[in-house]
Structures are given as C-alpha cells and as structure tokens.
Design an enzyme around this catalytic site. Structure first.
Site, PDB file in Angstrom:
ATOM      1  N   TYR A 117     -12.320  27.742  16.319  1.00 44.24           N
ATOM      2  CA  TYR A 117     -13.748  27.452  16.125  1.00 44.24           C
ATOM      3  C   TYR A 117     -14.512  28.725  15.775  1.00 44.24           C
ATOM      4  CZ  TYR A 117     -13.180  22.729  17.962  1.00 44.24           C
ATOM      5  OH  TYR A 117     -12.818  21.420  18.128  1.00 44.24           O
ATOM      6  N   CYS A 156     -10.989  14.626  19.867  1.00 44.67           N
ATOM      7  CA  CYS A 156     -11.389  15.911  20.445  1.00 44.67           C
ATOM      8  C   CYS A 156     -10.207  16.617  21.088  1.00 44.67           C
ATOM      9  CB  CYS A 156     -12.487  15.668  21.475  1.00 44.67           C
ATOM     10  SG  CYS A 156     -12.855  17.102  22.509  1.00 44.67           S
TER      11      CYS A 156
END
Length: 357
Positions: free
Chosen positions: A192, A61
């Site tokens: 994103y 992450c």
C-alpha cells in the site's frame, strides 16, 4: 501499537486508504482500532461463547482474509458465524449486497456501519473489516485485525476442531511477533505504501523497501517449508493474503512491478503450496479481489476497468516445497474438512483447488 495516523479517518477502504493518497505524501495507515478482546475469562465483558458473535469479513480484503483462513484452519465455523460483505463499497461503509435483499441475515444490517454506530453513535474512524459483532446487541465488539486471529488461536481453543494446528505456539511467539511486525510494515502494508505513494521520490523509496523485504522472504523460504519451520503458523496466515494478491493486483495496480511473484522460485512455490492446502486456497475469490481494488480505487484506476488476467491456474501446478521437512498440521494434526456449503467460493471466481493432504 504505535499509531501511524492519529487523526480520525473517513470511513472508506478496508483500512482507510482513501484520504491518505495525497500528492507528495507517504501513505499512513490509521492503526487506531477498537481494542476490546473476546477471551476465555471475559474480563472486558466479552467472554468466548459459541454462537454469540459474528465475524464480518469481506473476501476481497487481505486483512479480513486472514481471519477467514484462521477460522477454517482452527475449525471455528460452527462456533463463530461469518457474514461477507460484497467486494465494493462507497464512502460510508461496506454493504451486505451479496445477501438476499441486501441485508445480513443474522444482524439485519444493510451496512457494516450500523454495527459500529450501534455501539459508538459518533464513531469517527474507518468502518473496517474484519470486525466481530455481538449478535444479541448487533453492535461491534472489535475490529483489531492484529489481535483477532491471535485470540482465535489462544482464546477459542475450547471450540477448535480435533486435529487443529497450533498457529501460535508458545515457544515461538516472540519470534512470530517480531516477524509479523516486520511483515506488517514492510510487506502487508508495504504494498500500500508503494501503491498510494504521493510522489515519485516516495514511490521509489517504498518500492525499494518492499522489494528488499520480498528478497529477504525469498531467501528465508529457501531454508524451510514455512516461515517458522516445518509447520504452518500465524506468520503464514498473515503473509499468504498479500502474496496471493500480488500478481493479480499489487504488481500492476500498485506499480510494485520489479518482477512478478511467479518469477521468484521460493515465494511462488510457497504460495502454490499454501493455495493447495485446505483452509488457504479455498478462501480465495479472485473475482472479488480484483473487483475491489480496480473498482474502488478510482484515484488509481479512474476507468474502473477490471483486468481479466492473470490466469490463476498455474497455482495448481506442482510445487517443490516437499523437499523440506514437513509437519504441516503438527505431530497429531489433520487438515480441516471441506468448507461449509454456504461458504464455498464460486467456482467461476477461482480455479478448482486440490483438497486434502
């Protein structure tokens, strides 16, 4: 911070990306986090205390990656233990599948979800990393990824290693904060917004905004060694996790493919410079990074096939950043020591790193 999505998010993804992928819609990240802080004074009931807390940070992450970098640079390894979930998860939670028996050896949890429910039995939002957990109660303290590293730099100073850099210098905080806010929305989260755009129109809008921001950073890094000048700061800690994932993941998987990062001289050499700087490259696990994105994002990659490339070894080639004035660690600083043996990245997952400097 302004809430991007005020509705409760399902406990999926490192920051609840699934569920935001809606046809025709823009990607909205849920920015509501547990905002408790661990401070010197312990005003909220959470005083800085060596050995009391455990950082849960998956290598896969990018938001958790920045906490691993900060912890290494500041030398907090002995004061703050770390638990690392595996790179994949299901709809419920990150799991400790890399640990013996699938259980975190300190907390005794199989899932990070257990730490959240230990404090908030009906916790309605995403079970996210990074998270800091109180070891005595095995309950989550905070998952506010924006604040955690700032507190590492300013509240945990009694436990910093000798020669640790000042990642958040008082004289530059306002400028660092402004740059970090801009990078969050335009770059760190911008990839994103491109990858999870729900329509062609939204995709093209976010694609353009992302590359305008990357072009600005390319120009900025043509003036100094690091984002804020001759020394590494919190801004570099936040940008690096996005850049190191760009060519392996965001370029193809998220369709952010105007060009590769490797074709942008300043950004690429800056990335190579940091990759070979202790505390940065030695926290990178390309195998886990690619496994996470290409396996977990089934809506984007339904086959779950994980690509073999790109070859990461060019990251070890010489960079040109020494042309700038440099005080990497500050006037009296030193590089961190090698990672703890238990925290060394599997050599099969990343190229060998250049150590020291």
């Amino acid at each position: 911070m302004t809430t991007e999505n005020p509705q409760p998010a399902a406990p999926t993804e490192e920051h609840s990306t699934r569920g935001a992928y809606v046809t025709g819609a823009s990607f909205d990240r849920d920015m509501n986090y547990i905002d408790d802080r661990i401070t010197r004074e312990g005003g909220g009931g959470w005083p800085v205390e060596a050995g009391r807390y455990r950082l849960i940070a998956a290598r896969a992450c990018p938001w958790a990656h920045r906490t691993l970098i900060s912890r290494r640079l500041l030398g907090l390894e002995e004061a703050l233990s770390v638990g690392m979930p595996g790179p994949t998860h299901d709809q419920r939670s990150w799991t400790f599948d890399l640990d013996e028996g699938g259980v975190d050896p300190v907390l005794g949890h199989e899932r990070l979800q257990e730490a959240y429910f230990a404090r908030f039995p009906d916790y309605p939002r995403g079970i996210t990393v990074p998270a800091v957990v109180d070891v005595p109660t095995k309950a989550v303290v905070t998952n506010d990824f924006q604040q955690i590293t700032l507190d590492f730099a300013t509240q945990w100073t009694a436990h910093h290693r000798e020669g640790a850099p000042d990642l958040y210098p008082a004289a530059q905080r306002a400028e660092i904060d402004a740059l970090n806010r801009w990078m969050l929305h335009r770059v760190n989260n911008g990839v994103y917004k491109v990858g999870f755009a729900g329509s062609q129109e939204v995709y093209e809008k976010e694609f353009t905004a992302l590359w305008e921001a990357l072009d600005e950073l390319e120009e900025r890094l043509g003036r100094s060694r690091y984002l804020m000048g001759p020394r590494i700061t919190e801004a570099d800690v936040r940008l690096f996790p996005t850049l190191i994932r760009f060519d392996p993941v965001y370029h193809g998987h998220f369709k952010a493919n105007r060009q590769t990062l490797a074709s942008m001289p300043n950004l690429w050499n800056y990335t190579r410079d940091l990759f070979t700087t202790p505390g940065f490259g030695d926290t990178v696990d390309f195998a886990q990074i690619k496994r996470h994105y290409y396996y977990v994002h089934e809506d984007l990659n339904p086959t779950q096939v994980v690509p073999l490339g790109p070859d990461p070894t060019p990251l070890l080639e010489a960079h040109d950043r020494d042309r700038f004035r440099t005080e990497t660690w500050g006037p009296d600083g030193t590089a961190p020591q090698a990672p703890l043996a238990a925290e060394v990245v599997d050599p099969a997952h990343t190229p060998l790193h250049v150590s020291g400097r």
